[in-house]
Design an enzyme around this catalytic site. Structure first.
Site, PDB file in Angstrom:
ATOM      1  N   ASP A 223      -0.277   7.348  31.803  1.00  0.00           N
ATOM      2  CA  ASP A 223       0.481   6.542  32.750  1.00  0.00           C
ATOM      3  C   ASP A 223      -0.241   5.222  33.015  1.00  0.00           C
ATOM      4  O   ASP A 223      -1.466   5.184  33.170  1.00  0.00           O
ATOM      5  CB  ASP A 223       0.630   7.330  34.055  1.00  0.00           C
ATOM      6  CG  ASP A 223       1.455   6.601  35.087  1.00  0.00           C
ATOM      7  OD1 ASP A 223       2.654   6.373  34.828  1.00  0.00           O
ATOM      8  OD2 ASP A 223       0.909   6.261  36.164  1.00  0.00           O
ATOM      9  N   GLU A 278     -12.462  16.057  18.726  1.00  0.00           N
ATOM     10  CA  GLU A 278     -13.283  17.260  18.677  1.00  0.00           C
ATOM     11  C   GLU A 278     -12.433  18.518  18.488  1.00  0.00           C
ATOM     12  O   GLU A 278     -12.962  19.577  18.133  1.00  0.00           O
ATOM     13  CB  GLU A 278     -14.102  17.396  19.960  1.00  0.00           C
ATOM     14  CG  GLU A 278     -15.169  16.329  20.133  1.00  0.00           C
ATOM     15  CD  GLU A 278     -15.874  16.457  21.473  1.00  0.00           C
ATOM     16  OE1 GLU A 278     -15.670  17.501  22.152  1.00  0.00           O
ATOM     17  OE2 GLU A 278     -16.602  15.526  21.853  1.00  0.00           O
TER      18      GLU A 278
END
Length: 584
Positions: A223, A278
Site C-alpha cells: 500500500d 529466501e
C-alpha cells in the site's frame, strides 16, 4: 525475480510450485469486511472467506489478494493498522487465518496480503508510547514529530494538506498536559507516518514480512508504495510551490518531492527482495505506486518488488485508441523492466467500472485515496463518477445496461492480455456502484473530512449479495455493516449461478479458458481497418476482438469460444468482446 516462461495449463500442484505463477495470474481482491459474514455480526470475517473457497475455486482464479484484516479502529477501512502480526478479533484469529490459508492452498489458490508500511494507526503500541514519551525520545523517533511554528509552536510546521483533507500535521498534548509537538499524517490523523530513516522501523517490517511468509502467504500488495521515504529538512517548501512544480512540465519526475516517490524508497525494497528470495518459490510483491509512468519500472524491477500496478486502463475512457496505446506502452515497459504488466478496472478505492462506463464520457477514474497522482503531475482524465455521485447520482445520467455491457466487454479484453489480471470482488456479478447510502451510514473518512468535495469509497465496499433474499442477501445471518440496495437481489450469486449469459458465468468461462489458452507474454495487433475495433492475437491462435464503435463487424475464421454478449448473425456487435480460436 524469475524470467518469463510459457504459461501452459497445469495442475494445481504444478502451479503452486511455479516461481513464475504471478506473471500471468488472475488475482481476485477480497475486501474481507464485505465478502462473507460467517458469524452473523454484520461484518465479513476470515471464516467467511474459508466458507467460500469452493466458490473461488469454481470462479477459476489463481490467487486472492486480501485487503487489511489486521486489528484496526477502521478509521480508514482497515488501512489504519494497530498490530501488523495479528488478525482483527472482529474478523477472527490467527488460527482462523491458518485454516483459510490451508483451504485456499488445497484449492490451488495463492494468497497475497496487504502490507501498509507508510503509516500505522494511532492505536499502535509504538504511537501510544510516543505520546507518553518526551520530546526527543527514542519512541518519538519512530514517527515524524516536529516543533510547531509561531511564538508558542501553535502553527503547524508546514501548510501542507493531507490526502483526506485538512492539515497534514496534528498537534499533540504532551504528557504534562501542555500543548506540544506536531506529527505528520499524509492520510487521516489516525494514521501517523512512520519515520523510515529509523532502523527499528525497517527491522520490524522485515519481521512482519517473514511472519506472514512463514504462515504460507505467497505475496504482498504494498500500500502507498511510493510513500515512506521522506526529506523533511528545513525549510519545508510551501504548498503553493509544490503545486506549481507538480503541474509543471517535468512534475516531480526527478524524485524531489518531500514525501512521494523518492529514490531512497528503493533501498527498502531491495532489502525486502532479499528476504522474499529466501523462500521457495520466492514471495512476490506488487506496488501500489501512483507515480509518473517514467518512474514505475523501478518499483517493478527484479531487485525490488518485482511488479507494480498499472492503473492506466482504469483511468481511461472506454475508447479504442486509448486502450491500444495504453496496452502497447505498458507491454513495452514491462518487457524493459523484466516484470509482467498488471491490468485492473476496479478496486476498493474507485467507482466500479460498470457504473463509470454507463456515464457520459465513458469511464475513467480519479476517485479514492490516490491524490498523490495530482502532486506528481500524472493527473487522471475523463469521467470518474465522483462528480455524478456528489450531484446525488441522478438516475437519468446513468445508462445501467450500457455500463454493464461495456464492463463485460472491457473485462473480457483485459483477461486476454499478457500479464496479471486483478479483479475486485463483486465485479463478477456485474455490480455497479451503490449510491443509496445515507450520509449517516457512510464510513469512509474522506467523506467526512471533505464534505461536498469527496463522496468517499463506501459505494464499492458494500457487502456482497449471495442470495436473492434474507436480511443481508446471504452475506450473513444478520445485517450488513453498509446498507445494501434492493436491486442487489437480481445480481446475487444464487440468481446467476448456472444461468447461461449471466455475468458470473461469463467470468467463470473466461477465467477457465484463460488458464487453458495462456501462453507466452506476447500479443500481435491485427489491423482491422476500423479505428473502433481492437483485434490482437496471442500465441496458439487465440484472437481477441473488441468493438468500441457502433454497428456489427465481421469476426475472423475460427471458433468463438466466449463473447461478452450475444453475437448478431455471427457478427460482433458494438460494446462487445469475443475470443476466437483459429483452426489449426
Amino acid at each position: 525475480m524469475s524470467t518469463p516462461t510459457t504459461q501452459a495449463h497445469r495442475t494445481d500442484a504444478g502451479r503452486m510450485a511455479d516461481p513464475n505463477w504471478w506473471r500471468q495470474a488472475a488475482v481476485y481482491q477480497i475486501y474481507p469486511r464485505s465478502f462473507h459474514d460467517a458469524n452473523g455480526d454484520g461484518l465479513g470475517d476470515i471464516k467467511g472467506i474459508t466458507a467460500k473457497v469452493p466458490y473461488l475455486k469454481e470462479l477459476g482464479i489463481d490467487a486472492v489478494w486480501l485487503s487489511p484484516f489486521y486489528p484496526s479502529a477502521l478509521a480508514d477501512g482497515g488501512y489504519d493498522v494497530d498490530d501488523y502480526r495479528n488478525v482483527d478479533p472482529k474478523l477472527g484469529t490467527l488460527e482462523d487465518f491458518d485454516e483459510m490459508a490451508a483451504a485456499l492452498h488445497a484449492a490451488g489458490i495463492k494468497i497475497v496480503v496487504d502490507i501498509v508500511p507508510n503509516h500505522s494507526s494511532d492505536r499502535h503500541e509504538w504511537f501510544k508510547e510516543a505520546l507518553a514519551s518526551p520530546k526527543g525520545s527514542a519512541a518519538r523517533e519512530r514517527y515524524i514529530f516536529r516543533d510547531g511554528k509561531g511564538e508558542n509552536g501553535e502553527l503547524p510546521p508546514s501548510d501542507w494538506d493531507s490526502v483526506f483533507g485538512g492539515p497534514i500535521w496534528e498537534r499533540i498534548t504532551e504528557p504534562d498536559g501542555t500543548p506540544g509537538q506536531w506529527y505528520l499524517h499524509i492520510f487521516a490523523k489516525e494514521q501517523p507516518d512512520f519515520n523510515w530513516e529509523n532502523p527499528e522501523i525497517r527491522e520490524d517490517f522485515l519481521k512482519t514480512l517473514r511472519f506472514w511468509s512463514d504462515r504460507g502467504v505467497d505475496g504482498f500488495r504494498i500500500d502507498v508504495a511510493h510513500g515512506m521515504a521522506k526529506d523533511l529538512s528545513e525549510p519545508l517548501p510551501m504548498k503553493a510551490d509544490l503545486e506549481a512544480k507538480a503541474h509543471g512540465t517535468d512534475g516531480f519526475t526527478d524524485g524531489s518531492h518531500p514525501f512521494w516517490d523518492r529514490d531512497e524508497v528503493h533501498e527498502v525494497y531491495s532489502e525486502w527482495r532479499k528476504l522474499f528470495n529466501e523462500y521457495n518459490p520466492p514471495r512476490t510483491a506488487v506496488a501500489e505506486a501512483w507515480v509518473h509512468e517514467s518512474r514505475r519500472a523501478r518499483y517493478a524491477s527484479p531487485e525490488g518488488l518485482g511488479q507494480a500496478f498499472n492503473f492506466d486502463l482504469l483511468q481511461s475512457d472506454f475508447d479504442a485508441a486509448s486502450f491500444k496505446k495504453i496496452i502497447t506502452d505498458n507491454l513495452v515497459a514491462a518487457k524493459e523492466s523484466g516484470a509482467s504488466s498488471t491490468w485492473v478496472f476496479s478496486n476498493h478505492d474507485v467507482v466500479r467500472h460498470a457504473t463509470r462506463y454507463g456515464l457520459p464520457k465513458g469511464g475513467s477514474v480519479a476517485q479514492g485515496t490516490n491524490a498523490a497522482q495530482d502532486i506528481t503531475g500524472s493527473e487522471p482524465k475523463g469521467q470518474d463518477g465522483k462528480g455524478w455521485l456528489l450531484a446525488g447520482a441522478p438516475a437519468e445520467e446513468l445508462d445501467v445496461d450500457l455500463g454493464l455491457r461495456r464492463a463485460r466487454a472491457a473485462t473480457l479484453l483485459l483477461l486476454a492480455l499478457p500479464g496479471s489480471a486483478y479483479l475486485y470482488q463483486g465485479e463478477e456479478l456485474g455490480l455497479r456502484e451503490v449510491t443509496e447510502i445515507p450520509d449517516s451510514e457512510r464510513q469512509d473518512p474522506s467523506f467526512f473530512r471533505n464534505p461536498g468535495v469527496e463522496i468517499g469509497r463506501d459505494g464499492c465496499r458494500v457487502p456482497l449479495p449471495w442470495t436473492a433474499e434474507g436480511p443481508s442477501f446471504g452475506f450473513g445471518s444478520g445485517g450488513a455493516h453498509l446498507p445494501q440496495p434492493e436491486w442487489f437481489a437480481e445480481y446475487a450469486v444464487a440468481k446467476q449461478d448456472g444461468v447461461e449469459g449471466s455475468t458470473l458465468e461469463l467470468y467463470r468461462k473466461a477465467l477457465h479458458l484463460r488458464s487453458e489458452l495462456q501462453a507466452d507474454e506476447e500479443l500481435e495487433w491485427v489491423e482491422t481497418g476500423n479505428p473502433d475495433v481492437l483485434h490482437f492475437s496471442r500465441p496458439g491462435g487465440w484472437h481477441t476482438l473488441t468493438n468500441f464503435g457502433g454497428g456489427s463487424v465481421d469476426l475472423p475464421a475460427g471458433e468463438v469460444v466466449v463473447s461478452s454478449g450475444p453475437l448478431e448473425e455471427g457478427k460482433l456487435p458494438s460494446d462487445t468482446t469475443a475470443w476466437v480460436v483459429s483452426k489449426a
